[in-house]
Write a protein that holds these residues in place. Structure first.
Motif, short mmCIF file in Angstrom:
data_model
loop_
_atom_site.label_atom_id
_atom_site.label_comp_id
_atom_site.label_asym_id
_atom_site.label_seq_id
_atom_site.Cartn_x
_atom_site.Cartn_y
_atom_site.Cartn_z
N ARG A 1 -2.50 -1.60 -6.77
CA ARG A 1 -3.46 -0.60 -6.28
C ARG A 1 -4.64 -0.40 -7.22
O ARG A 1 -5.76 -0.21 -6.76
N THR B 1 2.49 -4.77 -4.41
CA THR B 1 1.11 -4.38 -4.11
C THR B 1 0.47 -3.79 -5.35
O THR B 1 1.04 -2.94 -6.04
N ALA C 1 -10.00 0.22 2.25
CA ALA C 1 -9.78 0.97 3.48
C ALA C 1 -10.99 0.83 4.39
O ALA C 1 -12.13 0.72 3.96
N GLU D 1 -10.59 4.73 8.53
CA GLU D 1 -9.55 5.38 7.74
C GLU D 1 -10.15 6.36 6.74
O GLU D 1 -9.60 7.45 6.52
N GLN D 2 -11.25 5.97 6.12
CA GLN D 2 -11.90 6.88 5.18
C GLN D 2 -12.39 8.14 5.88
O GLN D 2 -12.26 9.25 5.35
N ASP E 1 -9.73 1.87 -7.57
CA ASP E 1 -8.66 2.19 -6.64
C ASP E 1 -8.82 1.30 -5.40
O ASP E 1 -9.73 1.51 -4.59
N GLU F 1 -7.02 1.04 -2.81
CA GLU F 1 -6.71 1.69 -1.53
C GLU F 1 -7.96 2.28 -0.91
O GLU F 1 -8.14 2.22 0.32
N ASN F 2 -8.84 2.83 -1.74
CA ASN F 2 -10.08 3.41 -1.21
C ASN F 2 -11.12 2.33 -0.94
O ASN F 2 -11.92 2.44 -0.01
#
Length: 315
Positions: free
Chosen positions: A264, A262, A300, A304-305, A294, A296-297
């Motif tokens: 990121r 993965t 998302a 989730e945030q 990023d 992941e942010n």
């Protein structure tokens, strides 16, 4: 003579005639109008029964009232006739609505001959439909389909001559190969992970010449991931299907999943990177590290945030 001239004048509304009669304005106009009025007043004083201008005015006023009442009565009578004319129409509309509601509420009659005729039409349409054996037949010499006269792509000619369709393989096996494993040449060439179908159900077309057409269902394993639900096998008419021998099925299905790497963080595009660095320099921030994205942010979901923001940090 003056009265006859008065009759020829255009009729005015009853209210106007009443006011004019009360004021004595309905007397005939003429060169001797004043003398006639004075003579009428004198004669009225001597003989109360003599016809005077005032008497004429009174009679005119009464006639005007009668005419107005008569006009009103006529209008009311016309309205009554119109209403009486509308009543049968309304009754017929209500009756029609009631009959239609009763017809809708009434159960449909069973018509056995019509039902039988409908079944016969459906059976004939099903029997006369174009079958898969006719749609997907290929003339190997001209590489055309006889039904539509469409020519196959040049890249498919080699597979048509050397490879088989799915049901060309299944029609040779007992129970049409239920429980066997099949794969495709394109999967073997493209993916390193095992890709195959495990057949669970077959519905062959018994009207085909060699029963080499039909439909099949099974479990799909694509790139090592097996689906949990049974679904219909697609592209059964392609000429690239291969049967996995029984003694090789276990080795063919062996697969050790490799953990996926993965990523990121990613760098910004050059123009966006230059804009970010210029903004930092304008704000006076020290440029200590390279701006990166990023994932992941970014990837998302909003839920989730929101959870991350609500969780916060311990104090």
């Amino acid at each position: 003579m003056h009265l006859n001239n008065q009759a020829r004048l255009p009729r005015e509304p009853p209210s106007t005639q009443n006011r004019q009669a009360a004021r004595g304005l309905l007397a005939p106009a003429g060169p001797h109008h004043n003398e006639g009025s004075r003579h009428a007043i004198r004669s009225a004083g001597s003989n109360p029964r003599a016809p005077t201008a005032g008497g004429c005015a009174t009679r005119n006023a009464a006639a005007a009232r009668d005419d107005g009442r008569g006009d009103f009565r006529g209008a009311r009578h016309g309205f009554r006739e119109k209403r009486e004319r509308c009543v049968p129409v309304r009754r017929s509309l209500l009756l029609g609505c009631a009959l239609s509601a009763a017809a809708m509420a009434r159960k449909k009659l069973h018509r056995p001959i019509a039902a039988m005729a409908k079944k016969i039409r459906e059976y004939r349409a099903l029997k006369d439909r174009t079958r898969d054996s006719q749609r997907f037949a290929v003339d190997c010499e001209t590489m055309r389909r006889p039904l539509t006269q469409k020519r196959l792509p040049v890249r498919a000619w080699e597979d048509v001559r050397n490879e088989n369709r799915l049901f060309e393989l299944l029609c040779r096996l007992p129970r049409f190969g239920v429980g066997r494993t099949v794969t495709r040449k394109s999967w073997l060439w493209t993916h390193d992970e095992p890709c195959y179908w495990v057949i669970t159900k077959v519905k062959a077309d018994y009207m085909a010449e060699n029963m080499d057409h039909g439909r099949a269902w099974g479990y799909l394993t694509f790139r090592g991931k097996t689906e949990e639900e049974v679904r219909e096998i697609d592209k059964v008419m392609y000429h690239d299907w291969r049967m996995v021998p029984k003694h090789e099925e276990e080795a063919f299905k062996k697969f050790t999943p490799v953990p996926e790497e993965t990523v990121r963080f990613l760098p910004y595009p050059p123009l966006l990177r230059a804009m970010i660095l210029a903004q930092w320099q304008k704000e006076g921030k020290p440029i200590m590290e390279e701006p990166i994205i990023d994932l992941e942010n970014v990837l998302a979901s909003p839920q989730e945030q929101a959870k991350k923001k609500a969780a916060g940090t311990l104090v």
